[in-house]
Design an enzyme around this catalytic site. Structure first.
Site, PDB file in Angstrom:
ATOM      1  N   CYS A 102      38.673 -25.915   1.694  1.00  0.00           N
ATOM      2  CA  CYS A 102      38.243 -24.396   1.832  1.00  0.00           C
ATOM      3  C   CYS A 102      38.065 -23.921   0.450  1.00  0.00           C
ATOM      4  CB  CYS A 102      39.770 -23.698   2.306  1.00  0.00           C
ATOM      5  SG  CYS A 102      41.012 -23.294   1.424  1.00  0.00           S
ATOM      6  N   ARG A 103      38.397 -22.474   0.331  1.00  0.00           N
ATOM      7  CA  ARG A 103      37.671 -21.880  -1.050  1.00  0.00           C
ATOM      8  C   ARG A 103      38.705 -22.306  -2.008  1.00  0.00           C
ATOM      9  NH1 ARG A 103      38.971 -17.140  -3.287  1.00  0.00           N
ATOM     10  NH2 ARG A 103      37.682 -16.536  -4.770  1.00  0.00           N
TER      11      ARG A 103
END
Length: 98
Positions: A63-64
């Site tokens: 993810c980020r």
């Protein structure tokens, strides 16, 4: 929960290892680029898309920053999947993107 750093994942990919990667970010985030070869399943869609995953294969979640992928990893682990969370997420990724 198993974890891997972005540098460790990049090294494995550079060595030619086949890694099943799932990016759980939203579509607008994916538009900025994702790890080459990662499939996109937004976090909110993971439960509904379990049929696309194979319990005999290990998955690395991205993810980020590592938070959402950690939540996805915890969920998938409870469902019987072999998962690893990439800590630091795309903020730590220095490798090529698509």
């Amino acid at each position: 929960m198993k974890e891997i750093t972005a540098i460790e994942l990049e090294t494995l990919l550079d060595e030619g290892q086949q890694i099943n990667m799932i990016d759980v970010r939203e579509a607008d985030e994916i538009a900025t680029g994702k790890v080459i070869g990662a499939i996109h399943i937004p976090l909110g869609e993971v439960p509904a898309r379990l049929g696309e995953l194979d319990k005999t294969k290990p998955y690395t979640l991205i993810c980020r920053s590592g938070g959402r992928s950690g939540r996805a990893a915890a969920f998938l682990e409870e469902e019987g999947y072999d998962v690893t969370n990439m800590t630091g997420g795309m903020l730590s990724w220095q490798g090529p993107i698509e």
